[in-house]
Design a protein around this motif. Sequence first.
Motif, PDB file in Angstrom:
ATOM      1  N   ALA A   1       7.097   4.120  -4.592  1.00 43.46           N
ATOM      2  CA  ALA A   1       6.169   5.232  -4.765  1.00 43.46           C
ATOM      3  C   ALA A   1       6.668   6.182  -5.849  1.00 43.46           C
ATOM      4  CB  ALA A   1       6.003   5.977  -3.439  1.00 43.46           C
ATOM      5  N   PHE A   2       7.965   6.478  -5.850  1.00 36.99           N
ATOM      6  CA  PHE A   2       8.534   7.373  -6.861  1.00 36.99           C
ATOM      7  C   PHE A   2       8.288   6.832  -8.269  1.00 36.99           C
ATOM      8  CE2 PHE A   2      12.108   8.107  -9.763  1.00 36.99           C
ATOM      9  CZ  PHE A   2      12.044   9.481  -9.892  1.00 36.99           C
ATOM     10  N   MET A   3       8.591   5.549  -8.477  1.00 35.41           N
ATOM     11  CA  MET A   3       8.410   4.975  -9.808  1.00 35.41           C
ATOM     12  C   MET A   3       6.946   4.983 -10.230  1.00 35.41           C
ATOM     13  SD  MET A   3      11.122   1.828 -10.019  1.00 35.41           S
ATOM     14  CE  MET A   3      12.449   1.735  -8.835  1.00 35.41           C
TER      15      MET A   3
ATOM     16  N   TYR B   1       7.729  -5.317 -10.396  1.00 37.97           N
ATOM     17  CA  TYR B   1       7.898  -5.256  -8.946  1.00 37.97           C
ATOM     18  C   TYR B   1       7.753  -3.851  -8.350  1.00 37.97           C
ATOM     19  CZ  TYR B   1       9.684 -10.008  -9.390  1.00 37.97           C
ATOM     20  OH  TYR B   1       9.807 -11.349  -9.661  1.00 37.97           O
ATOM     21  N   TYR B   2       7.814  -2.824  -9.162  1.00 36.96           N
ATOM     22  CA  TYR B   2       7.834  -1.482  -8.591  1.00 36.96           C
ATOM     23  C   TYR B   2       6.598  -0.638  -8.908  1.00 36.96           C
ATOM     24  CZ  TYR B   2      12.615  -2.259  -7.068  1.00 36.96           C
ATOM     25  OH  TYR B   2      13.718  -2.754  -6.430  1.00 36.96           O
ATOM     26  N   ILE B   3       6.250  -0.555 -10.167  1.00 42.32           N
ATOM     27  CA  ILE B   3       5.114   0.295 -10.535  1.00 42.32           C
ATOM     28  C   ILE B   3       3.811  -0.392 -10.143  1.00 42.32           C
ATOM     29  CG2 ILE B   3       3.885   1.354 -12.457  1.00 42.32           C
ATOM     30  CD1 ILE B   3       6.564   1.625 -13.887  1.00 42.32           C
ATOM     31  N   GLN B   4       2.982   0.336  -9.408  1.00 43.72           N
ATOM     32  CA  GLN B   4       1.717  -0.221  -8.938  1.00 43.72           C
ATOM     33  C   GLN B   4       0.552   0.670  -9.342  1.00 43.72           C
ATOM     34  OE1 GLN B   4       1.559  -1.757  -5.020  1.00 43.72           O
ATOM     35  NE2 GLN B   4       3.737  -2.219  -4.905  1.00 43.72           N
TER      36      GLN B   4
ATOM     37  N   GLU C   1       0.859  -1.183   0.000  1.00 39.80           N
ATOM     38  CA  GLU C   1       0.000   0.000   0.000  1.00 39.80           C
ATOM     39  C   GLU C   1       0.897   1.235   0.000  1.00 39.80           C
ATOM     40  OE1 GLU C   1      -3.946   1.729   2.312  1.00 39.80           O
ATOM     41  OE2 GLU C   1      -2.690   0.207   3.273  1.00 39.80           O
ATOM     42  N   LEU C   2       0.955   1.896  -1.141  1.00 43.74           N
ATOM     43  CA  LEU C   2       1.843   3.043  -1.278  1.00 43.74           C
ATOM     44  C   LEU C   2       1.234   4.287  -0.658  1.00 43.74           C
ATOM     45  CD1 LEU C   2       3.060   2.636  -4.973  1.00 43.74           C
ATOM     46  CD2 LEU C   2       4.219   1.917  -2.884  1.00 43.74           C
ATOM     47  N   PRO C   3       2.088   5.146  -0.113  1.00 46.15           N
ATOM     48  CA  PRO C   3       1.577   6.418   0.420  1.00 46.15           C
ATOM     49  C   PRO C   3       1.282   7.387  -0.714  1.00 46.15           C
ATOM     50  CG  PRO C   3       3.954   6.370   0.585  1.00 46.15           C
ATOM     51  CD  PRO C   3       3.542   5.017   0.068  1.00 46.15           C
ATOM     52  N   THR C   4       0.422   8.330  -0.458  1.00 44.85           N
ATOM     53  CA  THR C   4       0.185   9.396  -1.417  1.00 44.85           C
ATOM     54  C   THR C   4       1.297  10.431  -1.273  1.00 44.85           C
ATOM     55  OG1 THR C   4      -1.132  10.708   0.117  1.00 44.85           O
ATOM     56  CG2 THR C   4      -2.303   9.041  -1.200  1.00 44.85           C
ATOM     57  N   GLN C   5       1.380  11.339  -2.237  1.00 44.85           N
ATOM     58  CA  GLN C   5       2.392  12.388  -2.151  1.00 44.85           C
ATOM     59  C   GLN C   5       2.146  13.272  -0.934  1.00 44.85           C
ATOM     60  OE1 GLN C   5       3.175  14.407  -5.919  1.00 44.85           O
ATOM     61  NE2 GLN C   5       2.478  12.604  -7.051  1.00 44.85           N
TER      62      GLN C   5
ATOM     63  N   LYS D   1       0.183   3.364   7.250  1.00 42.09           N
ATOM     64  CA  LYS D   1       0.714   2.471   6.223  1.00 42.09           C
ATOM     65  C   LYS D   1       2.139   2.083   6.614  1.00 42.09           C
ATOM     66  CE  LYS D   1      -2.025   4.609   2.532  1.00 42.09           C
ATOM     67  NZ  LYS D   1      -1.998   5.436   1.301  1.00 42.09           N
ATOM     68  N   HIS D   2       2.561   0.915   6.145  1.00 42.38           N
ATOM     69  CA  HIS D   2       3.923   0.451   6.449  1.00 42.38           C
ATOM     70  C   HIS D   2       4.891   1.146   5.494  1.00 42.38           C
ATOM     71  CE1 HIS D   2       7.076  -2.107   7.926  1.00 42.38           C
ATOM     72  NE2 HIS D   2       7.299  -2.629   6.725  1.00 42.38           N
ATOM     73  N   ILE D   3       5.671   2.063   6.023  1.00 43.02           N
ATOM     74  CA  ILE D   3       6.566   2.867   5.193  1.00 43.02           C
ATOM     75  C   ILE D   3       8.011   2.467   5.443  1.00 43.02           C
ATOM     76  CG2 ILE D   3       7.248   5.193   4.531  1.00 43.02           C
ATOM     77  CD1 ILE D   3       4.313   4.592   4.013  1.00 43.02           C
ATOM     78  N   THR D   4       8.731   2.143   4.375  1.00 42.88           N
ATOM     79  CA  THR D   4      10.156   1.812   4.427  1.00 42.88           C
ATOM     80  C   THR D   4      10.863   2.589   3.323  1.00 42.88           C
ATOM     81  OG1 THR D   4      10.029  -0.028   2.852  1.00 42.88           O
ATOM     82  CG2 THR D   4       9.570  -0.536   5.178  1.00 42.88           C
ATOM     83  N   PRO D   5      12.192   2.644   3.324  1.00 42.93           N
ATOM     84  CA  PRO D   5      12.898   3.272   2.204  1.00 42.93           C
ATOM     85  C   PRO D   5      12.513   2.649   0.856  1.00 42.93           C
ATOM     86  CG  PRO D   5      14.397   2.977   4.039  1.00 42.93           C
ATOM     87  CD  PRO D   5      13.130   2.274   4.416  1.00 42.93           C
TER      88      PRO D   5
END
Length: 370
Positions: free
Chosen positions: A315-317, A346-349, A185-189, A305-309
């Motif tokens: 999220a950037f991608m 694996y990255y773009i969601q 679950e990606l964070p919003t900007q 949300k679970h946020i890691t580096p």
Amino acid sequence: MSKTIRRGPLRLRPYILDGKPTGEWQLDIPPHVTMTGRRERHKFPSRQQALDEANRQLMEIRSKGVIGYDTIPLARITLNEATRQWCENEKRRVRTLKKRKSSLESNLHRLKSILTFMGKDDVARITSRRMEEFQEHRLNQGRRPSTVNADIIVLRAVMKWSKEQGFVPEVPTVEPIPEDRKRVELPTQAEVSLIISALPSRLGVLARLLAETGCRKGEAFNLEWEDVNLVGQGYVEVRPKEGDGWTPKTRQSERRILLSDGLRDALASLSTKSSYVFPGRDPDKPMDNFRKALAAAAKKAGVKKHITPQTLRKAFMTWQAERGIPEHVLQAQVGHAPGSRVTKRYYIQATEEAKEKAVFSLRVLNAPNR
């Protein structure tokens, strides 16, 4: 009358010590049906236990296929020895700049589990079936499919080298284990902005660097001031350090990353007393942990949300893809090889916001009354 019992190529007989029966039974397995190519002998407390094991071994031998191990010529070299020679070859490749030292270190780490499981096997006995047995073994240990698949890739690299040396006629193949894509679950900007504001100043700049450039945490941690340009169009350079220092993950990882004006100014506000942009507690060493501080900041900011580096990199991608940035440009930004499937896989969601924007409504004309 001999008490020897035969089960196919296997033989069972009473175990004699100093000319006297011990009451135990011995199972003899000839070299042409063992994984190592050497004769094996096993002792059992009773005749029945020896029989049970012999029957089990016989079923396993027959299950190897129609060809049978007795028709497969031995290479007379174990996987342990083949791997040792392969490693020497790979070290030469590192010295001649054909392979990265970090890549070889990763290979050696994966080989530990492989050699523990089948290191004593003759390389000619490492078949597709044997690889499947290794896959099952690793899964039973609780390893993820992606980990097991990566192990197999390294094993096949050693087997490919063994074929080139004439030890085996072909490289066995095995079906990869399906990998379920882990949903994050990606964070919003807006949420990332709140997290950055909740962090101490230097860590806030670090989080902003990760979120605005998509760089790996190791690239950010090992960033030195000599890698940073804050004049005009700001940028940072990801490059290997001298000697036996840190190196980027791949050759594609070596790149120049352009900075926004805001990020450039934020970096310019940081202290330059250490050679590292983000030093650890020891100013002569880089930071090596950021997860706890990031999680605490997310909690403080009310982001559930679970946020890691790694989350910020994903999220950037994803944000860049939603902006319509071409894939080849995005891959150059984040250090992926051109055309790599990793970026999309694996990255773009698909974020919830993007799904909402994708809702389509067909304009339907009212049908005439009849």
